[in-house]
Design an enzyme around this catalytic site. Structure first.
Site, PDB file in Angstrom:
ATOM      1  CG  ASP A   1       6.619   8.295   6.543  1.00 30.04           C
ATOM      2  OD1 ASP A   1       5.964   7.727   5.648  1.00 30.04           O
ATOM      3  OD2 ASP A   1       7.821   8.074   6.732  1.00 30.04           O
ATOM      4  CD1 TRP A   2       0.983   3.885   6.836  1.00 28.80           C
ATOM      5  CD2 TRP A   2       0.966   4.174   4.623  1.00 28.80           C
ATOM      6  NE1 TRP A   2       0.009   3.060   6.322  1.00 28.80           N
ATOM      7  CE2 TRP A   2      -0.025   3.211   4.963  1.00 28.80           C
ATOM      8  CE3 TRP A   2       1.132   4.509   3.278  1.00 28.80           C
ATOM      9  CZ2 TRP A   2      -0.833   2.595   4.015  1.00 28.80           C
ATOM     10  CZ3 TRP A   2       0.332   3.896   2.327  1.00 28.80           C
ATOM     11  CH2 TRP A   2      -0.647   2.953   2.691  1.00 28.80           C
TER      12      TRP A   2
END
Length: 748
Positions: free
Chosen positions: A281-282
């Site tokens: 994820d980011w």
């Protein structure tokens, strides 16, 4: 075999015995191509494939990096001209000619916005989820997007968590079915179809159990609970062919997901046979540093790569440190090679090597009539009727309606969270729809009362009440703005925001029947508002076509069929509250003495000594699977084909369902099962099947569920996935609290 009888997928290789053999051959061809590319790539180019960036805006700067082979994927680039320009650099100017994978968060629509996923789950209709994802894929792929970060299939049992809006609710089975349908919709019949986009089930795993409903927070899910509750939707997505997975932000039992070998190597790869790629994820790899799991960026890169994260989203630790880690022997080059294989495999399956470019002259598919029609059907099926004293559907005797509330004409807000590309100019609101569709039948008076959901300025409430006093029925649209749910939008208080409760109280005082329509991203604590209303509809943000859908429901052109995909608490203090809980040694009897009934100087054992709250009791405001219709349904003649089964048998239960009301309607029939005694305690009920059944007034149908006994398996005391023999019970009903208990046994 005559040529006319050969399946389309087999036409190219007539000598092969089956389409399966054709696919195997295609896979071998792809694997050979992957190995050929790998053998020619430098370490730097391999690491470049593992690097995903967010669009920099500056196309020249990105082009320089792409030409060097330093970028494998770009997210947030949605201009097809720019996409083609960047792709041209990758394919025609970089040394290896490997195409880029263009990604975007396309969660519940690209331009045509469907109900948020929690709303789609309320339909209990996987066809809605699949069609919504298919429409999103068609529209998104038209601008070059070939990868989305969806579906989110986190089990969420805490509505304080803002991202509950983005998933399918609290139930493992419902989430598994709806999530698999979304995967199929995004990816279509074949990934190499230009309209297909790779799905990315997220967040792997346990993110929905964040402590306190606070985003990014830690979780503590023991392995048995992880396997019984949180992992099954992800396994279902793998079986549906999901191309990629995304790790989650949370640490579980102290191990962040982006560094968790157990979930990435043991469960995902070894047990489920997944051969796509995993993306962080980011910046979640870099965030293992503040977690306290990694000492610095180099340590984070090492732990993520060795755990099995193939691609890093935006935080550049791989680009900065992997080469040195390989030289130091802390990450084997074979680890990098395997990650690149996984990434290239999906790029080949998407057909990017053969067709990397977007057709810039393609006729626009955005907001196509058939897309809007599908979005309207989804919105209509997602509406949950929580209460109705007979006022709905609105009768011909209603000549004037007052439309009030901050959500009545809020085109941006009703689209909900995670809408980056939807245009509010295309949103049809309840006010506009009622005026356009039913303005010739009723006089519509509009007075918002409040400008937006958090508005505390009460000066407009008097005008709204005056409008209500002139009407036969009041239609009050309240709820949450879209910004109040979604990522990092968690709440400790789930009451209606601003002065909305004051508005509803003022409307109720007029004596006119109030029909309350809530549009929100989560269940809210609305017991007081329900009591003040003659009828209540609940909408998890319905999207572009929410207005026409609710108008048709209010006026009876459509009949509601939505069911709650998550339990509604009476108050925040009940959270977490969900239907499939364990029983405890002292379960509530519902005969307990509540707070206001306790006598003064009561003895310490006078309240019953069971598991309940003195102020809230035991039950929620509305249970999972609950929803009314304009008609009524009767269940009868529920029978088992056999009351004693073996582990390899199929449980068959037959029953009659009758429409006992005056309207054609659709009932969501639900099958629940309980394992009475296990080697570990089992939930009081678990959803194991559902079906949507449409009946005319007075019509009766004989129906059945067939459930393989193998689906009663769970991870037991020895951490084995087995069906344990013993006593069971089942219920066939319209919600998780109703129905007649039917006993059966499973033998050895």
């Amino acid at each position: 075999m005559r040529i006319g009888k050969i399946l389309p997928g087999c036409l190219l290789l007539l000598s092969l015995s089956s389409c399966g053999t054709v696919q195997e051959n295609k896979d071998k061809v792809i694997e050979n191509k992957i190995e050929t590319l790998l053998s020619k790539m430098t370490v730097e180019e391999k690491i470049g494939q593992m690097n995903q960036i967010s669009s920099l805006g500056n196309i020249e700067e990105m082009s320089v990096a792409i030409k060097k082979g330093e970028i494998g994927s770009i997210l947030n680039e949605i201009d097809p001209v720019r996409v083609n320009a960047l792709q041209r650099v990758a394919v025609e100017e970089s040394r290896m000619g490997i195409p880029l994978l263009i990604a975007r968060d396309v969660i519940h629509g690209f331009k045509t916005i469907f109900p948020i996923p929690l709303g789609q789950a309320a339909t209990f209709n996987p066809a809605v989820a699949e069609e919504g994802a298919r429409v999103a894929a068609i529209e998104a792929s038209a601008v070059g997007i070939r990868w989305t970060f969806a579906p989110m299939i986190d089990i969420a049992r805490d509505p304080r968590w803002g991202r509950i809006a983005e998933g399918c609710g609290e139930d493992t089975y419902l989430t598994s079915v709806m999530g698999a349908a979304m995967v199929k919709g995004f990816q279509g019949d074949s990934l190499n179809d230009p309209t297909a986009i790779a799905a990315c089930p997220k967040h792997f795993v346990g993110y929905g159990a964040a402590e306190g409903g606070r985003d990014y927070n830690s979780t503590f899910i023991p392995e048995r609970r992880l396997r019984n509750v949180y992992l099954p939707p992800f396994e279902a997505a793998a079986k549906a062919g999901a191309a990629t997975y995304m790790t989650s932000f949370n640490d579980n039992d102290g191990v962040p997901s982006s560094g968790n070998e157990f979930i990435l190597k043991q469960a995902l790869r070894k047990e489920w046979g997944f051969d796509g790629f995993v993306v962080s994820d980011w910046a979640s790899i870099k965030e293992m540093i503040p977690h306290g799991f990694a000492a610095d960026e180099k340590d984070a890169a090492m732990k993520a790569a060795n755990a099995g994260v193939d691609m890093e989203m935006v935080s550049y630790t791989y680009m900065t440190h992997l080469k040195d880690l390989i030289k130091e022997g802390k990450v084997k080059e074979d680890v990098v090679n395997e990650a690149v294989r996984n990434i290239l495999r999906i790029k080949f399956r998407l057909g990017l090597f053969e067709n990397p470019y977007v057709d810039e002259k393609r006729q626009s598919v955005m907001y196509a009539p058939e897309h809007l029609a599908a979005a309207k059907r989804a919105a209509a099926e997602s509406a949950i009727l929580l209460k109705n004293n007979g006022i709905l559907p609105l009768k011909e005797t209603v000549k004037t309606v007052a439309v009030v509330g901050p959500m009545a004409d809020a085109p941006y807000e009703q689209m909900g969270t995670w809408v980056f590309d939807g245009d509010k100019a295309y949103t049809q609101t309840p006010l506009k729809a009622i005026q356009a569709q039913y303005g010739d039948k009723v006089n519509v008076i509009y007075e918002a009362g409040l400008d937006f959901s958090r508005d505390k300025n009460t000066t407009g409430i008097a005008r709204a009440a005056a409008a209500a006093a002139r009407a036969d029925v009041v239609l009050a649209f309240v709820g949450e703005e879209s910004i109040l749910s979604g990522e990092a939008h968690c709440l400790a208080d789930l009451n209606l925001q601003g002065a909305q409760s004051d508005l509803l109280a003022a409307l109720a005082k007029t004596g006119k029947p109030v029909v309350t329509v809530v549009m929100a991203g989560r269940p809210l604590t609305i017991e007081k508002e329900v009591n003040q209303s003659a009828a209540v509809f609940y909408y998890f943000h319905p999207g572009t076509m929410g207005g026409p859908a609710i108008a048709d429901l209010l006026f009876g052109k459509e009949v509601p069929s939505g069911k709650t995909p998550v339990t509604f608490p009476k108050m925040v203090g009940q959270i977490p509250v969900y239907y499939s809980h364990n029983n405890s040694g002292r379960p509530a009897t519902r005969n307990e003495i509540l707070l206001n009934d306790i006598p003064v100087e009561a003895g310490q054992t006078s309240l019953g000594c069971t598991s309940f709250y003195m102020d809230a009791g035991f039950d929620p405001l509305y249970p999972f699977g609950y929803g009314l219709s304009y008609t009524t349904f009767s269940y009868s003649n529920i029978k088992l084909a056999s009351g004693t089964l073996k582990k390899d048998d199929v449980l068959k239960v037959t029953f009659d369902l009758e429409n006992t009301g005056k309207y054609k309607g659709t009932e969501v029939v639900q099958l629940y099962v309980q394992d009475k005694v296990g080697s570990v305690t089992r939930p009081v009920k678990e959803l194991k099947g559902f079906m949507r059944v449409t009946l005319q007034p007075g019509e009766k149908k004989s129906l059945s569920f067939e459930l393989p006994v193998s689906e009663l398996a769970f991870w037991n005391i020895d951490m084995k996935h087995v069906v344990e023999p013993g006593d069971f019970a089942l219920w066939v009903a319209g919600d998780s609290q109703s129905g007649q208990e039917i006993a059966f046994k499973v033998g050895e």
